[in-house]
Design a protein around this motif. Structure first.
Motif, PDB file in Angstrom:
ATOM      1  N   UNK A   3       0.472  -1.091   0.089  1.00  0.00           N
ATOM      2  CA  UNK A   3      -0.294  -0.154   0.323  1.00  0.00           C
ATOM      3  C   UNK A   3       0.987   1.264   0.069  1.00  0.00           C
ATOM      4  N   UNK A   4       2.049   1.229   0.650  1.00  0.00           N
ATOM      5  CA  UNK A   4       2.662   2.148   0.488  1.00  0.00           C
ATOM      6  C   UNK A   4       3.498   2.698  -0.488  1.00  0.00           C
ATOM      7  N   UNK A   5       4.300   1.984  -1.319  1.00  0.00           N
ATOM      8  CA  UNK A   5       4.124   2.045  -2.902  1.00  0.00           C
ATOM      9  C   UNK A   5       3.158   2.312  -3.832  1.00  0.00           C
ATOM     10  N   UNK A   6       2.386   1.639  -3.347  1.00  0.00           N
ATOM     11  CA  UNK A   6       0.791   2.113  -3.961  1.00  0.00           C
ATOM     12  C   UNK A   6       0.373   3.525  -4.190  1.00  0.00           C
ATOM     13  N   UNK A   7       0.434   4.044  -2.748  1.00  0.00           N
ATOM     14  CA  UNK A   7       0.122   4.947  -2.857  1.00  0.00           C
ATOM     15  C   UNK A   7       1.545   6.340  -3.085  1.00  0.00           C
ATOM     16  N   UNK A   8       2.506   5.694  -3.142  1.00  0.00           N
ATOM     17  CA  UNK A   8       3.392   6.577  -3.583  1.00  0.00           C
ATOM     18  C   UNK A   8       2.968   7.104  -4.649  1.00  0.00           C
ATOM     19  N   UNK A   9       3.195   5.775  -5.454  1.00  0.00           N
ATOM     20  CA  UNK A   9       2.909   6.477  -7.194  1.00  0.00           C
ATOM     21  C   UNK A   9       1.967   6.910  -7.545  1.00  0.00           C
ATOM     22  N   UNK A  10       0.852   6.507  -7.098  1.00  0.00           N
ATOM     23  CA  UNK A  10      -0.218   7.824  -6.985  1.00  0.00           C
ATOM     24  C   UNK A  10      -0.369   9.149  -6.964  1.00  0.00           C
ATOM     25  N   UNK A  11       1.007   9.340  -5.893  1.00  0.00           N
ATOM     26  CA  UNK A  11       1.000  10.586  -5.245  1.00  0.00           C
ATOM     27  C   UNK A  11       2.145  11.369  -6.679  1.00  0.00           C
ATOM     28  N   UNK A  12       2.677  10.754  -6.896  1.00  0.00           N
ATOM     29  CA  UNK A  12       4.216  11.331  -7.230  1.00  0.00           C
ATOM     30  C   UNK A  12       3.593  11.774  -9.007  1.00  0.00           C
ATOM     31  N   UNK A  13       2.192  10.183  -9.571  1.00  0.00           N
ATOM     32  CA  UNK A  13       1.539  10.048 -10.726  1.00  0.00           C
ATOM     33  C   UNK A  13       1.354  11.561 -11.055  1.00  0.00           C
ATOM     34  N   UNK A  14       0.258  12.059  -9.909  1.00  0.00           N
ATOM     35  CA  UNK A  14      -0.735  12.828  -8.973  1.00  0.00           C
ATOM     36  C   UNK A  14      -0.056  14.320  -9.827  1.00  0.00           C
ATOM     37  N   UNK A  15       1.301  14.469  -8.805  1.00  0.00           N
ATOM     38  CA  UNK A  15       2.070  15.834  -8.828  1.00  0.00           C
ATOM     39  C   UNK A  15       3.049  16.483 -10.333  1.00  0.00           C
TER      40      UNK A  15
END
Length: 71
Positions: A3-15
């Motif tokens: 879940x940490x990696x998934x959240x990080x990927x979504x955060x970076x993509x959104x940014x």
């Protein structure tokens, strides 16, 4: 995928999408610092990116975000 990696990927993509628009590309390295302080997560992302989905080095952030959100 953790879940940490998934959240990080979504955060970076959104940014990246917010900064440069829907056509911006990312590689799996975009989700990590230059210093490799989390090798397990890096290998998890690389495996997902290269072996599981056979993605190119750079892919559209919107595509990656969609793939991650549908896991």
């Amino acid at each position: 995928m953790t879940i940490d990696l998934k959240d990080k990927i979504i955060e970076v993509c959104n940014k990246k999408i917010a900064q440069k628009g829907d056509t911006v590309g990312v590689s799996f390295y975009a989700f990590f610092k230059n210093k490799n302080d989390t090798p397990e997560l890096l290998m998890e992302a690389a495996t997902w990116w290269i072996q599981t989905h056979q993605l190119d080095h750079f892919e559209k952030a919107v595509k990656i975000k969609s793939l991650i959100e549908n896991i």
